[in-house]
Design a protein around this motif. Structure first.
Motif, mmCIF file in Angstrom:
data_model
loop_
_atom_site.group_PDB
_atom_site.id
_atom_site.type_symbol
_atom_site.label_atom_id
_atom_site.label_comp_id
_atom_site.label_asym_id
_atom_site.label_seq_id
_atom_site.Cartn_x
_atom_site.Cartn_y
_atom_site.Cartn_z
ATOM 1 N N ASP A 23 51.642 17.734 -3.586
ATOM 2 C CA ASP A 23 52.329 17.259 -4.799
ATOM 3 C C ASP A 23 53.843 17.416 -4.701
ATOM 4 O O ASP A 23 54.529 17.660 -5.699
ATOM 5 C CB ASP A 23 51.818 17.995 -6.047
ATOM 6 C CG ASP A 23 50.344 17.820 -6.265
ATOM 7 O OD1 ASP A 23 49.769 16.887 -5.675
ATOM 8 O OD2 ASP A 23 49.746 18.621 -7.016
ATOM 9 N N GLU A 24 54.372 17.266 -3.497
ATOM 10 C CA GLU A 24 55.824 17.308 -3.321
ATOM 11 C C GLU A 24 56.359 15.885 -3.271
ATOM 12 O O GLU A 24 55.871 15.046 -2.515
ATOM 13 C CB GLU A 24 56.207 18.056 -2.050
ATOM 14 C CG GLU A 24 57.718 18.119 -1.840
ATOM 15 C CD GLU A 24 58.104 18.887 -0.596
ATOM 16 O OE1 GLU A 24 59.201 18.653 -0.056
ATOM 17 O OE2 GLU A 24 57.288 19.730 -0.143
ATOM 18 N N LEU A 25 57.372 15.620 -4.092
ATOM 19 C CA LEU A 25 58.002 14.295 -4.159
ATOM 20 C C LEU A 25 59.251 14.310 -3.298
ATOM 21 O O LEU A 25 60.114 15.185 -3.439
ATOM 22 C CB LEU A 25 58.353 13.952 -5.610
ATOM 23 C CG LEU A 25 59.114 12.645 -5.844
ATOM 24 C CD1 LEU A 25 58.255 11.446 -5.448
ATOM 25 C CD2 LEU A 25 59.548 12.535 -7.295
ATOM 26 N N SER A 26 59.374 13.315 -2.408
ATOM 27 C CA SER A 26 60.525 13.214 -1.513
ATOM 28 C C SER A 26 61.232 11.893 -1.754
ATOM 29 O O SER A 26 60.586 10.837 -1.840
ATOM 30 C CB SER A 26 60.089 13.308 -0.048
ATOM 31 O OG SER A 26 59.458 14.550 0.222
ATOM 32 N N LEU A 27 62.565 11.964 -1.846
ATOM 33 C CA LEU A 27 63.405 10.775 -1.970
ATOM 34 C C LEU A 27 63.921 10.421 -0.580
ATOM 35 O O LEU A 27 64.655 11.189 0.043
ATOM 36 C CB LEU A 27 64.569 11.040 -2.923
ATOM 37 C CG LEU A 27 65.590 9.916 -3.085
ATOM 38 C CD1 LEU A 27 64.945 8.663 -3.680
ATOM 39 C CD2 LEU A 27 66.765 10.370 -3.942
ATOM 40 N N VAL A 28 63.516 9.249 -0.079
ATOM 41 C CA VAL A 28 63.815 8.831 1.286
ATOM 42 C C VAL A 28 64.807 7.685 1.252
ATOM 43 O O VAL A 28 64.626 6.708 0.507
ATOM 44 C CB VAL A 28 62.531 8.416 2.019
ATOM 45 C CG1 VAL A 28 62.848 7.939 3.427
ATOM 46 C CG2 VAL A 28 61.546 9.571 2.056
ATOM 47 N N GLY B 268 64.772 6.884 7.588
ATOM 48 C CA GLY B 268 63.936 7.567 6.602
ATOM 49 C C GLY B 268 64.373 8.993 6.308
ATOM 50 O O GLY B 268 63.524 9.877 6.137
ATOM 51 N N ARG B 269 65.677 9.237 6.220
ATOM 52 C CA ARG B 269 66.172 10.586 5.925
ATOM 53 C C ARG B 269 65.788 10.999 4.512
ATOM 54 O O ARG B 269 65.950 10.235 3.563
ATOM 55 C CB ARG B 269 67.683 10.631 6.085
ATOM 56 C CG ARG B 269 68.313 11.993 5.807
ATOM 57 C CD ARG B 269 69.810 11.948 6.074
ATOM 58 N NE ARG B 269 70.479 11.033 5.160
ATOM 59 C CZ ARG B 269 70.997 11.412 3.977
ATOM 60 N NH1 ARG B 269 70.859 12.666 3.572
ATOM 61 N NH2 ARG B 269 71.616 10.518 3.220
ATOM 62 N N VAL B 270 65.272 12.209 4.375
ATOM 63 C CA VAL B 270 64.910 12.745 3.058
ATOM 64 C C VAL B 270 66.180 13.257 2.375
ATOM 65 O O VAL B 270 66.814 14.203 2.856
ATOM 66 C CB VAL B 270 63.865 13.862 3.187
ATOM 67 C CG1 VAL B 270 63.583 14.467 1.818
ATOM 68 C CG2 VAL B 270 62.580 13.320 3.801
ATOM 69 N N VAL B 271 66.545 12.638 1.285
ATOM 70 C CA VAL B 271 67.765 12.991 0.565
ATOM 71 C C VAL B 271 67.523 14.156 -0.382
ATOM 72 O O VAL B 271 68.365 15.047 -0.532
ATOM 73 C CB VAL B 271 68.303 11.761 -0.203
ATOM 74 C CG1 VAL B 271 69.534 12.126 -1.025
ATOM 75 C CG2 VAL B 271 68.632 10.643 0.772
#
Length: 803
Positions: free
Chosen positions: A288-293, A301-304
């Motif tokens: 349940d972790e949300l990642s902004l890519v 596809g760097r995770v911001v």
């Protein structure tokens, strides 16, 4: 008795008869005059009664008109406060089998598309439950359906992913009746259409599609897919012929396009979501972790940023993009739904949870969103929340719930009793909300369907959102914003009346800042110092200014005054300092003249003598302005204000409105204030002068307190007049609904907003009725100001009645 004696004896009798005749004639004349007076009095009483009746009818007519206006506004506004109507319908007879993978309702809320995990697409009539058609998704040999995703932008496209890594893009059409019921043309049967062709596109290399997302962008569509080993790929398919975008859901597209392999440093992907902004991708992991890519070129596809969607021990049950594709809704098994979106901060874009809705005591079993509005429907799937439907207006913050027999019985076979959960023998299998939000369709895992008709036309309205800061999408923080429309179809309406109310008060304040000193000082001069003969000539001229149409004043202010002030701002600012100083110095000079030059002007004629002084001061300000501007403000006063104080200058600003609207308000304030000062009994001032007070002392301590009720009433009535002004504010400002105290910025008032937007609003819609609410606020505000003026006048009159 001789003749003389007889004559003398008869004289008194003759005189008496003459006198009696005169008395009789006088009595006749008196009676005649009395009858004439009585007839005149009767006619006067008749005219008095007629005048009283006419005046009463006119007064009652005005009161009745105001009441009719008030009640009509209330009539138009009341529907905004109505609740949501849920109408449970009969269960839809089961016509298909297989576990549902995708459920969707057409825009008319009459036909549903159901796709099961075997790849069979069925079209159901929601009124009769009849099977209108059935077909299978084209796929490769032996390929199985593993994922289905729709386009959050509302294009009508959906993607189907298979275990061979292929993705098929499709859309569907429902039958449309042409003509009326008695003479209608045959409608085309429902069916699937494939704008990219019927061949699945290889997004993943020989790996099942575990997570899938679709996004329509300018120039084509983007498909994102993730496999069980964590690989994430993005396929871009441009529109055929280089078209700038999808003109319709069935536009023919090229079958190939660039493909990117992404290697985000994020946990294994469970869900993919593609926001409307093509620069970003959202990934949700099994934890349940949300990642902004970031999808920028060269970033791979760097995770911001990343954030936890749930707080342990709660687990994520659903994740959907809200209408417009800018917000993410995350539902968990604790009955909570949170809204997330990207917020730009000093350190860069960040994921923020801006709202949270605690809906059920148990898990959220289904989460569906409307196509056009920021509204979602959630269904409780287990626990105490089972069987409950929650319809939530995200921006407005309104939560509407439906629970009990109306929900439970809809999925029960009649005449079954009410159930604790909406499913008699199974769990929630699939759900769909019609694009307009007027129908909610549910299916359990045994294939039973039930629908609810929903009446919720004013989802965007909320009293809290009208007056409190609200956090809108793409805003860094909560704000008070009025923006009723935009060119983008995914626009989120913002209906805060605070900017319009602020603009109304700002415009009225600027007008009073200009009008009140001039009008009151002019009233003091003409009502107390000026000779009555000159006053009788000047007062009608000032009152005649009120007859000038405000549209003419606004036209002149917008097209002549605003450019003039813009070009000569420094000269006007310098003149505002020099003119009062010149009057003061001239008055001191006249008072200090030597005795041989000492003379007195005729009372009331000092102003014409000062006119040359005022002209000289104005010319001096204009002559000195370029040098002063170059020496003190680096050549531009406007740029200096921006650099030094952060005050932006626009040509049509609050000062222009204040000058123009003040010109229109001056006659009303002046006329009432002048009458109040002039009607103070003269013997009061004569007595004060006789006791040694000078004229200024008499004015300050006697005349002004006695005239205070009328002066205050004049100021408040003038303020009310400025609050309700429309055309000057409409034409002399930029009509930008912002809340900025800067006097060099524009604004939009309630009245101007009504004049601009009422013709363009949809009759009966949310925007239309909120505009009527703005009109009601304006009416109540002006009524309150006028009432306050009358109450204050009465209070001051009682206070100074002994003067």
């Amino acid at each position: 008795m001789n003749s003389a004696g007889r004559t003398a004896a008869t004289k008194p009798g003759a005189g008496g008869r003459v006198e009696s005749g005169k008395k009789a004639g006088g009595n006749k004349a008196s009676k005649k005059n009395l009858r004439r007076l009585l007839r005149h009095a009767a006619r006067r009483r008749l005219w008095d009664r007629a005048a009283r009746v006419v005046v009463s009818i006119g007064g009652l007519g005005i009161i009745a008109s105001l009441l009719l206006i008030f009640f009509y506004l209330v009539y138009e506004v009341l529907p905004l406060f109505q609740g949501v109507g849920f109408a449970g319908e009969e269960p839809i007879p089961r016509a298909v089998s297989g576990q549902p993978a995708w459920l969707e309702v057409d825009s008319a809320a009459g036909v549903a598309l159901r796709i099961d995990w075997a790849g069979a697409a069925s079209f159901l009539d929601l009124d009769t439950g009849a099977l209108l058609g059935r077909e299978s998704l084209p796929r490769g040999a032996g390929a199985r359906l593993t994922a289905v995703a729709g386009d959050a932008a509302g294009s009508g496209l959906f993607a189907a992913g298979f275990d061979d890594g292929g993705v098929l893009i499709a859309t569907w059409s429902a039958p449309v009746e042409v003509g009326d019921a008695s003479n209608s043309l045959p409608s085309a049967p429902p069916g699937l259409r494939y704008p990219l062709g019927q061949t699945a596109h290889s997004v993943l290399e020989a790996e099942p599609v575990r997570a899938l997302a679709l996004r329509s962008v300018a120039g084509g569509v983007e498909i994102a897919a993730a496999g069980p080993r964590g690989a994430v790929a993005l396929l871009t398919v441009p529109a055929a012929g280089g078209a700038p975008g999808l003109a319709s859901p069935v536009s023919r597209l090229n079958a190939t396009g660039p493909r990117r392999e992404l290697n985000p440093s994020a946990p294994p992907v469970e869900r993919i979501l593609l926001p409307r902004d093509p620069r970003w991708m959202l990934l949700v992991s099994a934890d349940d972790e949300l990642s902004l890519v970031s999808l920028a070129e060269g970033e791979d596809g760097r995770v911001v940023d990343s954030a936890a969607l749930t707080a342990p021990p709660a687990r994520l049950t659903h994740a959907r993009l809200l209408a417009g594709g800018a917000s993410l809704l995350a539902a968990d098994d604790a009955g909570t739904v949170g809204q997330w979106f990207i917020v730009r901060e000093a350190g860069g874009p960040r994921l923020r949870r801006v709202r949270e809705f605690d809906l059920f005591d148990g898990a959220v079993g289904a989460l569906e969103v409307e196509r056009d509005r920021r509204v979602f429907a959630a269904v409780g799937g287990s626990g105490d929340g089972g069987g409950e439907i929650a319809l939530v207006d995200v921006t407005a913050g309104n939560v509407h719930r439906q629970r009990g027999p109306g929900v439970a019985a809809s999925l029960s076979t009649p005449p079954a009793a009410s159930l604790a959960t909406p499913f008699e023998s199974g769990a929630l299998g699939a759900a769909a909300l019609a694009p307009a939000g007027d129908l909610l369709l549910l299916e359990d895992d045994s294939g039973r369907l039930a629908s609810w008709r929903i009446d919720h036309p004013f989802a965007e309205f909320s009293l809290a959102a009208l007056w409190r800061p609200t956090w809108y999408e793409n805003y860094p923080e909560p704000a008070l914003v009025w923006q009723s429309s935009a060119a983008d179809d995914t626009f989120e309406p913002k209906y805060s009346l605070a900017p319009l109310t602020f603009g109304t008060l700002k415009a009225a304040f600027c007008a009073m800042l200009f009008a009140a000193p001039l009008a009151v000082c002019a009233a003091v001069f003409t009502g107390y110092f000026m000779p009555p003969g000159a006053r009788r000539q000047i007062k009608p001229l000032i009152e005649l200014m009120e007859a000038l149409p405000t549209v003419v004043i606004g036209f002149l202010a917008g097209l002549w005054l605003a450019p003039l002030v813009d070009a000569n701002l420094a000269a006007l600012a310098l003149g505002a300092l020099l003119l009062p100083l010149a009057v003061l110095l001239a008055s001191l000079a006249l008072a200090r003249l030597p005795e041989r030059f000492d003379f007195e002007f005729a009372e009331g004629w000092q102003l014409p003598v000062l006119a040359p002084v005022l002209l000289l001061a104005g010319w001096l300000a204009w002559w000195l302005a370029p040098g002063v501007e170059n020496a003190l403000f680096d050549g531009s006063l406007k740029d200096w204000l921006t650099r030094r104080w952060g005050l932006d200058y626009v040509s049509r600003n609050a000062l222009i409105v204040g000058a123009a609207m003040g010109f229109a308000v001056i006659p009303a304030i002046y006329s009432l204030a002048d009458d109040a000062i002039f009607t103070v009994p003269r013997h009061l001032s004569y007595g004060a002068l006789a006791m040694g007070a000078n004229r200024w002392q008499t004015l300050t301590w006697l005349i002004l307190p006695a005239a205070a009720p009328g002066i205050v009433s004049a100021l408040l009535i003038g303020f009310g007049r400025a609050v309700g002004e429309t055309m000057i504010v409409l034409m002399a400002t930029g009509n930008t609904p912002i809340m900025d105290i800067n006097l060099f910025e524009g604004m939009r008032s309630l009245a101007a907003g009504l004049a601009i937007e009422i013709p363009e609003s949809e009759v009966g819609g949310t925007h239309y009725r909120i505009l009527f609410l703005a009109a009601l606020v304006l009416l109540l505000f002006t009524f309150a100001i006028n009432s306050a003026a009358e109450l204050l006048r009465q209070r001051l009159r009682r206070k100074y009645r002994m003067i």
